[in-house]
Design an enzyme around this catalytic site. Sequence first.
Site, PDB file in Angstrom:
ATOM      1  N   CYS A 190      38.281  41.298  -3.003  1.00  0.00           N
ATOM      2  CA  CYS A 190      39.371  40.822  -3.802  1.00  0.00           C
ATOM      3  C   CYS A 190      40.850  41.777  -3.456  1.00  0.00           C
ATOM      4  O   CYS A 190      40.640  42.979  -3.333  1.00  0.00           O
ATOM      5  CB  CYS A 190      39.296  41.090  -5.307  1.00  0.00           C
ATOM      6  SG  CYS A 190      37.499  41.220  -5.855  1.00  0.00           S
ATOM      7  N   GLU A 252      48.362  38.412 -11.297  1.00  0.00           N
ATOM      8  CA  GLU A 252      48.034  37.439  -9.818  1.00  0.00           C
ATOM      9  C   GLU A 252      47.925  36.150 -10.149  1.00  0.00           C
ATOM     10  O   GLU A 252      47.352  35.621 -11.198  1.00  0.00           O
ATOM     11  CB  GLU A 252      46.787  38.029  -9.359  1.00  0.00           C
ATOM     12  CG  GLU A 252      46.659  39.637  -9.141  1.00  0.00           C
ATOM     13  CD  GLU A 252      45.540  40.030  -8.580  1.00  0.00           C
ATOM     14  OE1 GLU A 252      45.625  41.109  -7.706  1.00  0.00           O
ATOM     15  OE2 GLU A 252      44.372  39.460  -8.787  1.00  0.00           O
TER      16      GLU A 252
END
Length: 335
Positions: A190, A252
């Site tokens: 990630c 995000e």
Amino acid sequence: MEIILSAFVRRVLVVCGEVHGNNCGPLIKINTERWNASVITTCAQPLPMSASSLFNLPLMRLRSLALSSSSSFQFSHRPLSSIRFVLSPGKLPNFRAFSATAMTDTKDAGMDAVQRRLMFEDECILVDETDRVVGHDSKYNCHLMENIEAKNLLHRAFSVFLFNSNYELLLQQRSNTKVTFPLVWTNTCCSHPLYRESELIQENALGVRNAAQRKLLDELGIVAEDVPVEEFTTLGRMLYKAPSDGKWGEHELDYLLFIVRDVKVQPNPDEVAEIKYVSREELKELVKKADAGEEGLKLSPWFRLVVDNFLMKWWDHVEKGTLDEAIDMKTIHKL
């Protein structure tokens, strides 16, 4: 392109609040992909350097360069492709270089050196809620909850889900030196595409896939040949916000990338504490343990959102070889 630089040994330069003298090493290295000028070395003779060779020097990001008012030497921030300059010995001005993002909070003094470097060197891509690029800022600024809440900073991210040929999912436990969500278990990789040409490419999410390939090498030692960018399937996007420890957090717009490959993994201990492959049933058990708080086990918030909303039905497509049928890049799931 050639840049010629000169200065004097024993010349004291004040750079980002630190005094350097009697030093023949480079003080500042330019990142040519971000245009900021300039490179300064303390050397007795002019030093010719190619643009590519500059990347072998230690990097200190420079947002501004203030020249002394007594100096007639001036330059403006221009693309490096247009810059060729000489700092001649008789005309060397007094320099003070400073960066707003380099002035770290003293409360961050305990931050791991590698993570500190990444927090200030990496420039995340700022987007709006439709995924339109609106700017860029340091990883540090993008992850401060005060900026997320007050300025609504939203940055582009990606989450990789890598399966082996047995259709087991590779998980990682984040290193204890990570600034956000240390020691939590999460999907394979990630991170963030950076504000650079190769990772801003919009077409078919190529910029994001380039970034995923880069970070799989950085974090897990998986070489590019084992994860070709064309093998990633971008299944969708989600938008989420999650605080980490009060000071830090995430906000995000996350691209969800799936890939099925057998790879050799060599985890980077600065990024990854542990790895494991899990089957569907093993993942379900992991989720149960996290929910019960057993063994201090925690899952990252973005991974948990994917598990709860998408992962199991997409796993079916992984096993059937029909991932393309699950693609939905028109929707941005707000979770």
